[in-house]
Design an enzyme around this catalytic site. Structure first.
Site, short mmCIF file in Angstrom:
data_model
loop_
_atom_site.label_atom_id
_atom_site.label_comp_id
_atom_site.label_asym_id
_atom_site.label_seq_id
_atom_site.Cartn_x
_atom_site.Cartn_y
_atom_site.Cartn_z
N PRO A 2 0.82 -1.22 0.00
CA PRO A 2 0.00 0.00 0.00
C PRO A 2 0.85 1.26 0.00
O PRO A 2 1.94 1.32 0.57
CB PRO A 2 -0.79 -0.12 1.31
CG PRO A 2 -0.80 -1.58 1.62
CD PRO A 2 0.51 -2.10 1.12
N GLU A 3 0.33 2.28 -0.68
CA GLU A 3 0.99 3.58 -0.68
C GLU A 3 0.65 4.32 0.61
O GLU A 3 -0.26 3.94 1.37
CB GLU A 3 0.50 4.40 -1.88
CG GLU A 3 0.44 3.63 -3.17
CD GLU A 3 1.76 3.52 -3.90
OE1 GLU A 3 2.51 4.50 -3.96
OE2 GLU A 3 2.03 2.43 -4.44
N LYS A 51 4.36 4.09 5.97
CA LYS A 51 3.51 2.92 5.73
C LYS A 51 3.27 2.10 6.99
O LYS A 51 2.78 0.98 6.92
CB LYS A 51 4.15 2.06 4.64
CG LYS A 51 4.30 2.79 3.31
CD LYS A 51 4.88 1.86 2.27
CE LYS A 51 5.08 2.60 0.96
NZ LYS A 51 5.58 1.71 -0.10
N ARG A 255 10.00 -5.16 -8.61
CA ARG A 255 8.67 -4.56 -8.65
C ARG A 255 8.31 -4.18 -10.09
O ARG A 255 9.15 -3.66 -10.82
CB ARG A 255 8.63 -3.31 -7.79
CG ARG A 255 9.21 -3.54 -6.41
CD ARG A 255 8.24 -3.19 -5.35
NE ARG A 255 8.83 -3.44 -4.05
CZ ARG A 255 8.51 -2.78 -2.97
NH1 ARG A 255 7.63 -1.80 -3.06
NH2 ARG A 255 9.03 -3.08 -1.81
#
Length: 275
Positions: A2-3, A51, A255
């Site tokens: 998640p950002e 995060k 990624r």
């Protein structure tokens, strides 16, 4: 993963449901803290840090969690059916008379003294959505390793906290360079503009809830909310060139990374030449 805006939203949901209320249920399903009982203690606040999530509890305790790729916190009403996953994936339950917060698949869950929170988050750079945000420090951190590819530097939470893979690709596009360009080769004013843009985008999206947008509204078609991320093979919204995708990482984790060969200059995978 998640950002930072997603984690901020999660913190707001947890804070609204839990803060100011005494816990009537507490269940930490990790071996180290399985015997900890927080019932009767009041949740003081739930604060995001990059995060990370910090749930501060009466008595000088903090429940620290991190979602990474698969984790989530779900909030349910007292009579609502839990739908976040099978029971064996539950790692934490915090409940009061009105709400129950259930943590699923949490890879990081630890109970700390609040005074020791820095052990968990003290390594982080300035938080894009936090009170400690400092664009000058963030820009200087990005430039601290001039040979490092921009995409890797943006994802390093020690430089600035809150950027994930979506914003990494989008920020490189907006800067008109590939994510593989060494940060030391950026034009002189670009690092400052990058961190300012990152801050603006996360602030604009922190209340958007599943509708993250980095494009401008003018001329945007439904679904065209991102410039490059997730748009492999589709035409660039700026120049029409097909968006490309490749893996990027530091050797420990790769990624998916998206870029436009027409709009972004710099190194690309498999070549020592610029795009």
């Amino acid at each position: 993963m998640p950002e930072g805006d997603t984690v901020w939203q999660t913190a707001q949901r947890l804070h609204t449901a839990l803060a100011g209320q005494a816990l009537t249920r507490s269940d930490l399903r990790v071996p180290r803290f399985a015997t900890a009982d927080l019932t009767g203690r009041t949740v003081l606040d739930v604060t995001p840090r990059g995060k990370h999530l910090l749930t501060r509890i009466e008595g000088g305790l903090t429940l620290h969690s991190h979602l990474r790729m698969e984790g989530s916190w779900q909030v349910y009403g007292s009579d609502e059916r839990w739908r976040g996953g099978p029971t064996h994936q539950i790692r934490a339950i915090l409940g009061n008379a009105a709400h129950t917060a259930v943590g699923y698949r949490l890879p990081v869950l630890e109970l700390l003294r609040t005074a020791d929170e820095n052990q968990a988050v003290g390594h982080l750079g300035p938080d894009l959505l936090g009170p400690d945000w400092d664009p000058d420090i963030a820009a200087a951190n990005l430039l601290s390793d001039p040979a490092r590819p921009l995409g890797e530097a943006l994802l390093d939470q020690r430089n600035l906290a809150g950027i994930g893979n979506v914003y990494k690709s989008e920020l490189a596009f907006l800067a008109r360079v590939t994510p593989w360009l060494p940060v030391g080769e950026l034009p002189a004013d670009t690092p400052a503009r990058l961190v300012a843009t990152a801050h603006r985008l996360l602030e604009a999206n922190k209340n958007s809830f599943d509708r993250r947008t980095t494009t401008t509204a003018a001329g945007r078609r439904p679904g065209d909310r991102l410039h490059v991320y997730g748009r492999e093979g589709r035409p660039c919204l700026r120049c029409g060139t097909a968006i490309r995708k490749a893996e990027q990482g530091d050797g420990s984790r790769e990624r998916p990374t998206y870029w436009c060969p027409g709009c972004q200059s710099g190194p690309i995978p498999g070549s020592h030449h610029t795009s």
